[in-house]
Enzyme design. Structure first.
Site, PDB file in Angstrom:
ATOM      1  N   GLU A 256      -3.441  -2.336   1.090  1.00 37.36           N
ATOM      2  CA  GLU A 256      -2.322  -1.594   0.510  1.00 37.36           C
ATOM      3  C   GLU A 256      -1.120  -2.539   0.533  1.00 37.36           C
ATOM      4  O   GLU A 256      -0.464  -2.722   1.554  1.00 37.36           O
ATOM      5  CB  GLU A 256      -2.019  -0.327   1.316  1.00 37.36           C
ATOM      6  CG  GLU A 256      -0.895   0.492   0.691  1.00 37.36           C
ATOM      7  CD  GLU A 256      -0.387   1.606   1.588  1.00 37.36           C
ATOM      8  OE1 GLU A 256       0.115   2.601   1.046  1.00 37.36           O
ATOM      9  OE2 GLU A 256      -0.465   1.475   2.828  1.00 37.36           O
TER      10      GLU A 256
ATOM     11  N   ASP B 107      -3.999  -0.302   5.744  1.00 40.40           N
ATOM     12  CA  ASP B 107      -2.770   0.441   5.487  1.00 40.40           C
ATOM     13  C   ASP B 107      -1.548  -0.448   5.684  1.00 40.40           C
ATOM     14  O   ASP B 107      -1.498  -1.249   6.619  1.00 40.40           O
ATOM     15  CB  ASP B 107      -2.695   1.643   6.445  1.00 40.40           C
ATOM     16  CG  ASP B 107      -1.448   2.466   6.254  1.00 40.40           C
ATOM     17  OD1 ASP B 107      -1.361   3.166   5.230  1.00 40.40           O
ATOM     18  OD2 ASP B 107      -0.560   2.405   7.125  1.00 40.40           O
TER      19      ASP B 107
END
Length: 533
Positions: free
Chosen positions: A260, A210
């Protein structure tokens, strides 16, 4: 529970994989409390095997106060009790693998929950303060934040610093409940490498990272200046040493990473995909691209070009847990996606959006590389505009109530049309709209023209045809508004984004269509086909 399916490219499965994103809280509720859980996922593994996916990516399932949908982690080695137990997670990983389905977990390295033991000890004045970014304030009495960095929640003008009673401030690029870690401290790096080993040893095949470009910060924490290079907290060079260390851990377990990484600079983006760093990264250019032939082709070309120098496969995705659902987005006047453009009451033609979403599914699944499918996309679910009193997403509140937030794509799934709560389980944590049962998986399973049947057929062909997945792509001559390209073994994909029907190129076989051809055998607008030459 079902039969395992043969998987291809075992040594580099991730280069061609179709990976299904599971937002556990909204997938299936096994114990009837209204919250999705691991028991619900385990019960639906046969459905996922029949769908034909190669792997499951789970959004954070760890212990969390859920201030930001689980991305505020209090303990990376514990499953949140709302979802189940660590033993259940281990069973789920093993049972999925028996069916030929691998598991990816989500790691959130930029920040932790304010309930994490480290941060609680830091608030008590312990040496753990060095693991975060604590600073005195500016101004005569320290009443001003240490710098002026903007929040990472789009549209939010809220500060990224929170002041404590002792006068110090701490940094949080997201909510105050998500304090940023200090990645310059060796204990932070050591802890995350141990977390990776913990999950690899429990059988996971990979990790989604993330906010992968945000970890490292300029130690001076200077004010933000638009265009400053290097940026004080995005895409700093120190990150690459971190990910090289992570890659060494992953290689010991034959594990893979997907990052990401939101970056406009294609050369800097590609650096994360060098052979000793991340295996893949999400493709946000394609995800946010409007339904426009020229712009889609440009996005595809640029994506393939930026991956080519480092030999990494591209990834393709139409929607995720943060983004307006595809059926709704493609049914609007503005078919692109921008966080700052989200608004309540946007007019939507769902019939048009559904036709386009079906065509886009065949487009994305025919492109070189791997594909991510967000749960419910295979059911053609629309975005839900929730009542104001039901919204829980902090993005909505931090925008002052102008942003609808992300809960509209997180509404719990419909499984059985005639069952209470459309077969999800108990009374869902987000309310399902009145028309939800019409999208139920059991009803679509019996309809050969449904979105679910289209996805099942497409994934079956993709798995059995070696010309799909990773490999070369060559564009074919096509009329204006039409995308046509060839893969190997005579496979072709044609997508009509023009206003009228178009003639298909010569072919020996029509493998699959997102909709029927017209009476003259022409390809209607907003329709895609797979052909064999």
């Amino acid at each position: 529970m079902g039969q395992p399916r043969p998987a291809r490219n075992q040594s580099a499965w991730w280069r061609s994989a179709v990976i299904y994103q599971v937002y556990v809280r909204s997938f299936a509720d096994g114990d009837g409390d209204g919250t999705g859980d691991l028991a619900g996922v385990r019960a639906r593994l046969p459905y996922l095997a029949e769908l034909g996916v190669d792997a499951l990516w789970f959004n954070p399932w760890y212990l969390s106060p859920l201030a930001d949908g689980g991305y505020d982690v209090a303990d990376y080695r514990a499953i949140d009790p709302a979802f189940g137990t660590l033993a259940e997670a281990e069973k789920l990983i093993a049972e999925a693998r028996e069916l030929g389905i691998r598991t990816l977990v989500d790691i959130v390295p930029n920040h932790v929950s304010d309930q994490h033991p480290w941060f609680r000890a830091a608030l008590a004045g312990g040496p753990e303060r060095e693991l975060f970014h604590f600073r005195p304030g500016r101004g005569e009495h320290g009443e001003l934040p240490p710098n002026d960095w903007p929040s990472q929640f789009a549209g939010s003008a809220e500060p990224v610093w929170t002041r404590l009673p002792d006068g110090d401030w701490y940094l949080h690029l997201f909510t105050p409940e998500q304090p940023d870690l200090n990645w310059a401290h060796p204990a932070v790096r050591q802890e995350h490498e141990e977390i990776l080993r913990f999950w690899f040893e429990r059988g996971v095949a990979g990790v989604r990272i993330d906010s992968a470009a945000l970890l490292a910060k300029d130690p001076d924490l200077p004010d933000f200046v638009e265009g400053r290079d290097p940026n004080p907290y995005v895409d700093r060079d120190e990150l690459h040493d971190i990910y090289r260390s992570w890659r060494a851990v992953a290689d010991a377990y034959d594990g893979v990473f997907v990052g990401e990484v939101w970056l406009p600079d294609t050369e800097r983006f590609a650096r994360y995909l060098r052979p000793d760093e991340l295996h893949t990264a999400f493709n946000f250019s394609f995800l946010s691209c409007p339904w426009d032939a020229v712009r889609l082709r440009t996005s595809i070309d640029e994506t393939l070009a930026e991956h080519a120098p480092v030999g990494a496969p591209a990834t393709w995705v139409l929607c995720n847990h943060d983004v307006t659902r595809t059926v709704t987005r493609y049914g609007r006047t503005d078919t692109g996606f921008d966080f700052t453009a989200k608004a309540f009451g946007t007019p939507t033609d769902l019939a048009l959006g559904t036709r386009r979403a079906r065509a886009a599914a065949l487009l994305s699944l025919a492109l070189p590389g791997s594909v991510y499918v967000y749960q419910g996309e295979e059911l053609g679910l629309p975005e839900v505009e929730l009542p104001l009193e039901s919204i829980q997403d902090p993005m909505h509140f931090r925008s002052g109530g102008t942003d609808p937030g992300r809960d509209g794509c997180r509404v719990p799934l419909p499984w059985a049309a005639e069952a209470p709560y459309a077969g999800f389980g108990g009374d869902p944590w987000l309310p399902q709209p009145a028309g939800w049962p019409a999208h139920a998986a059991d009803r679509q399973s019996e309809d050969p023209a449904s979105m679910l049947s289209l996805y099942r057929g497409a994934l079956r062909i993709r798995r059995t045809e070696p010309g799909f997945g990773d490999g070369p792509l060559s564009w074919l001559p096509a009329p204006e508004g039409v995308l046509a390209f060839a893969r190997t073994d005579g496979l072709r994909c044609v997508v009509n984004l023009a206003d009228g029907p178009v003639e298909l190129p010569e072919h020996a076989e029509l493998l699959l269509g997102s909709g029927p051809l017209d009476a003259d055998g022409f390809l209607p607008p907003d329709t895609a086909v797979w052909l064999r030459a």
